[in-house]
Enzyme design. Structure first.
Site, PDB file in Angstrom:
ATOM      1  N   GLU A 262       0.848  -1.243   0.058  1.00 43.71           N
ATOM      2  CA  GLU A 262      -0.073   0.026   0.056  1.00 43.71           C
ATOM      3  C   GLU A 262       0.747   1.330  -0.049  1.00 43.71           C
ATOM      4  O   GLU A 262       2.115   1.166   0.505  1.00 43.71           O
ATOM      5  CB  GLU A 262      -0.954  -0.111   1.344  1.00 43.71           C
ATOM      6  CG  GLU A 262      -1.902  -1.120   1.199  1.00 43.71           C
ATOM      7  CD  GLU A 262      -2.831  -1.245   2.476  1.00 43.71           C
ATOM      8  OE1 GLU A 262      -2.771  -0.606   3.356  1.00 43.71           O
ATOM      9  OE2 GLU A 262      -3.540  -2.274   2.445  1.00 43.71           O
TER      10      GLU A 262
ATOM     11  N   HIS B 266      -7.922   1.389   2.154  1.00 38.99           N
ATOM     12  CA  HIS B 266      -7.832   0.864   3.386  1.00 38.99           C
ATOM     13  C   HIS B 266      -8.258   1.852   4.391  1.00 38.99           C
ATOM     14  O   HIS B 266      -7.703   2.449   5.331  1.00 38.99           O
ATOM     15  CB  HIS B 266      -6.200   0.722   3.717  1.00 38.99           C
ATOM     16  CG  HIS B 266      -5.928  -0.180   4.995  1.00 38.99           C
ATOM     17  ND1 HIS B 266      -4.906  -0.791   4.927  1.00 38.99           N
ATOM     18  CD2 HIS B 266      -6.662  -0.465   5.948  1.00 38.99           C
ATOM     19  CE1 HIS B 266      -4.970  -1.635   6.330  1.00 38.99           C
ATOM     20  NE2 HIS B 266      -6.001  -1.318   6.992  1.00 38.99           N
TER      21      HIS B 266
HETATM   22  P1  NAI Z   1     -10.269 -10.772  15.707  1.00 34.60           P
HETATM   23  O1  NAI Z   1      -8.990 -11.267  16.111  1.00 34.60           O
HETATM   24  O2  NAI Z   1     -11.237 -10.305  16.698  1.00 34.60           O
HETATM   25  O3  NAI Z   1     -10.850 -11.831  14.783  1.00 34.60           O
HETATM   26  C1  NAI Z   1     -10.112 -12.728  13.922  1.00 34.60           C
HETATM   27  C2  NAI Z   1     -10.562 -14.004  13.776  1.00 34.60           C
HETATM   28  O4  NAI Z   1      -9.932 -14.783  12.721  1.00 34.60           O
HETATM   29  C3  NAI Z   1     -10.620 -14.757  15.088  1.00 34.60           C
HETATM   30  O5  NAI Z   1     -11.723 -15.257  15.344  1.00 34.60           O
HETATM   31  C4  NAI Z   1      -9.598 -15.872  14.816  1.00 34.60           C
HETATM   32  O6  NAI Z   1      -9.659 -17.294  15.490  1.00 34.60           O
HETATM   33  C5  NAI Z   1      -9.910 -16.156  13.171  1.00 34.60           C
HETATM   34  N1  NAI Z   1      -8.463 -16.784  12.520  1.00 34.60           N
HETATM   35  C6  NAI Z   1      -7.273 -16.341  12.668  1.00 34.60           C
HETATM   36  N2  NAI Z   1      -6.538 -17.092  11.920  1.00 34.60           N
HETATM   37  C7  NAI Z   1      -7.387 -18.084  11.230  1.00 34.60           C
HETATM   38  C8  NAI Z   1      -7.321 -19.016  10.129  1.00 34.60           C
HETATM   39  N3  NAI Z   1      -6.021 -19.329   9.534  1.00 34.60           N
HETATM   40  N4  NAI Z   1      -8.543 -19.724   9.731  1.00 34.60           N
HETATM   41  C9  NAI Z   1      -9.851 -19.186  10.350  1.00 34.60           C
HETATM   42  N5  NAI Z   1      -9.811 -18.177  11.043  1.00 34.60           N
HETATM   43  C10 NAI Z   1      -8.841 -17.894  11.869  1.00 34.60           C
HETATM   44  O7  NAI Z   1     -10.032  -9.663  14.538  1.00 34.60           O
HETATM   45  P2  NAI Z   1     -11.007  -8.481  14.132  1.00 34.60           P
HETATM   46  O8  NAI Z   1     -10.952  -7.468  15.122  1.00 34.60           O
HETATM   47  O9  NAI Z   1     -12.283  -9.158  13.990  1.00 34.60           O
HETATM   48  O10 NAI Z   1     -10.129  -7.962  12.778  1.00 34.60           O
HETATM   49  C11 NAI Z   1     -10.061  -8.887  11.557  1.00 34.60           C
HETATM   50  C12 NAI Z   1      -9.297  -8.451  10.691  1.00 34.60           C
HETATM   51  O11 NAI Z   1      -9.706  -7.252  10.242  1.00 34.60           O
HETATM   52  C13 NAI Z   1      -7.791  -8.171  11.156  1.00 34.60           C
HETATM   53  O12 NAI Z   1      -6.805  -8.581  10.131  1.00 34.60           O
HETATM   54  C14 NAI Z   1      -7.661  -6.596  11.179  1.00 34.60           C
HETATM   55  O13 NAI Z   1      -6.288  -5.963  11.280  1.00 34.60           O
HETATM   56  C15 NAI Z   1      -8.697  -6.164  10.102  1.00 34.60           C
HETATM   57  N6  NAI Z   1      -9.068  -4.891  10.240  1.00 34.60           N
HETATM   58  C16 NAI Z   1      -9.157  -4.018   8.861  1.00 34.60           C
HETATM   59  C17 NAI Z   1      -9.305  -2.861   9.042  1.00 34.60           C
HETATM   60  C18 NAI Z   1      -9.568  -1.880   7.866  1.00 34.60           C
HETATM   61  O14 NAI Z   1      -9.270  -0.831   7.934  1.00 34.60           O
HETATM   62  N7  NAI Z   1      -9.572  -2.607   6.625  1.00 34.60           N
HETATM   63  C19 NAI Z   1      -9.765  -2.279  10.148  1.00 34.60           C
HETATM   64  C20 NAI Z   1      -9.842  -2.931  11.503  1.00 34.60           C
HETATM   65  C21 NAI Z   1      -9.539  -4.431  11.260  1.00 34.60           C
END
Ligand code: NAI
Length: 415
Positions: free
Chosen positions: A273, A296
């Site tokens: 990015e 993003h």
């Molecule tokens: P979280 O940690 O609450 O949830 C992530 C989930 O993914 C967890 O339940 C975990 O068990 C699961 N997980 C991890 N590895 C896995 C795998 N190999 N297979 C299946 N499930 C798996 O995270 P949250 O807060 O829900 O955020 C999710 C994503 O969104 C993160 O990557 C975060 O960085 C991204 N994000 C993006 C933003 C944006 O601006 N586009 C803003 C905020 C978050």
């Protein structure tokens, strides 16, 4: 070198808080409400000498994602006691260097989850109605009223990969719109509403009309959606990635879109990015129809910024007032409610045998009763909170004695 630090609760006027990168006014407001008066706000990220100058003398530094806090900047910041990253990521801070200096780093991992879930809901509707190409067409004077290739979301299957904070909120909203929601998570997650989990990613890909990714960037998730996984999706399905850029192979996705194998995609995050607004952005998805590209911004809303400001400020204030490191990303987590009238000593040390015994010896030598003590170690670092029954007469001498213990990184006293 061991360092003793000022007593934050009684030196609020002398505690300097430096907030960079236009951090939400909600943060400065909370510091001001708590009695901190030396709050310096900078609208932009700083670097080089300007950054060193700005943070000199700071006890608290607040940054967002652009300011690079290298080991040299941290070490040059003098009395610094904590860093707040008013964002999710913390890789702009040399966390190991901060840890070695006994400086906890806090962030706000959950404040923008709602914004991401809402954006995803909007994108599902926009993709199924082919709004992006039709809007571009209308802007150009076109008038395509055809219903062909446009669908309602009601009754469609949404497959959520990663059922964490964002994935689970998304499921609630999607069900409210009449979608059937399934999810795949590597851990056993409590399901919300009528959502159902599926045992494998392949099951999810096979059953979903829309696949939305909400996993973190981990070795296990990098390249999780490549050519094989896209081939396993339903013909005419949609893919949304608002998680992390390296989760999807964008060349494979572009090929599937070009071939008409997938009907559309929305992508907010990319493997590479631009670092600034001036840098040119390039992706193999550019120019493809029914593809929503966003820079993003999944979590970028004013509400999220305000919540991030509050969340991180609360963590920093709590650390100043009680030494609590709950939620710190580079530090042992120690939290213990304050008992009225009981002064507290905080001691950060290298995790070597015998430190706790020597700390207790300092208090027993001056006849001071320890009323509560919490120690937590993590790797090479130990952090202990000691509450004592009264303020020692020679408090500075007590702090100095704590700092003299071999392995001490820093110590602080709170009344
Ligand atoms: P979280 O940690 O609450 O949830 C992530 C989930 O993914 C967890 O339940 C975990 O068990 C699961 N997980 C991890 N590895 C896995 C795998 N190999 N297979 C299946 N499930 C798996 O995270 P949250 O807060 O829900 O955020 C999710 C994503 O969104 C993160 O990557 C975060 O960085 C991204 N994000 C993006 C933003 C944006 O601006 N586009 C803003 C905020 C978050």
């Amino acid at each position: 070198m061991p360092r003793t630090l000022p007593d934050a609760p009684f030196g609020r006027a002398e505690t300097r808080v430096v907030l960079l990168e236009g951090i939400s006014a909600s943060a400065a407001g909370l510091f001001a409400a708590a009695g901190y008066t030396d709050i310096q706000r900078h609208a932009k990220a700083l670097e080089g000498a300007a950054l060193v100058d700005a943070v000199r003398g700071a006890h608290i530094i607040g940054i967002r994602s652009r300011t690079q806090l290298s080991s040299a900047v941290l070490a040059g910041a003098g009395p610094l006691i904590a860093v707040g990253c008013f964002c999710i990521g913390t890789d702009q801070v040399d966390l190991q260097a901060a840890r070695a200096l006994g400086i906890p780093v806090f962030n706000a991992p959950f404040s923008n989850t709602r914004s991401v879930a809402e954006l995803t809901i909007g994108e599902i509707v926009m993709l199924l109605r082919r709004i992006t190409p039709r809007s571009a067409d209308a802007h150009g004077g076109g008038w395509d009223k055809s219903a062909q290739g446009s669908f309602e979301v009601r009754g469609k299957v949404l497959g959520i990969v990663g059922y964490g904070n964002i994935g689970s909120q998304l499921s609630t909203m999607a069900e409210a719109m009449g979608m059937r929601v399934i999810y795949y998570d590597r851990t056993n997650k409590l399901r919300h509403g009528n959502t159902e989990s599926v045992p494998t990613l392949a099951d999810l890909l096979r059953q979903s009309d829309v696949v939305s990714l909400h996993v973190p960037d981990l070795p296990s998730t990098r390249g999780m959606i490549g050519a094989d996984e896209i081939a396993a999706m339903r013909p005419g399905a949609y893919l949304i990635n608002n998680s992390r850029g390296r989760v999807v192979d964008l060349d494979a996705l572009a090929a599937a879109l070009r071939a008409g194998r997938l009907a559309g995609a929305a992508v907010d995050v990319f493997p590479t990015e631009p670092k600034s607004a001036g840098e040119r952005f390039a992706t193999p998805l550019q120019g493809l129809p029914n593809v929503i590209l966003t820079p993003h911004i999944g979590g970028s809303t004013e509400e999220a910024q305000e919540r991030i400001g509050e969340e991180v400020a609360h963590k920093l204030l709590d650390f100043l007032d009680s030494g609590s490191t709950g939620g710190a990303v580079n530090f042992p987590h120690v939290e213990q409610p304050r008992s009225p009238g009981q002064p507290r000593f905080l001691h950060v040390h290298r995790n070597v045998p015998g430190v706790l015994g020597q700390i207790n010896a300092v208090f027993s030598q001056i006849g001071l009763n320890v009323s509560a003590q919490v120690l937590q170690t993590e790797g090479d670092l130990g952090y202990v909170m000691v509450d004592v029954e009264r303020r020692p007469t020679g408090r500075s001498a007590t702090l100095a004695a704590l700092c003299d213990i071999e392995g001490t990184i820093r110590a602080r006293a709170l009344d």
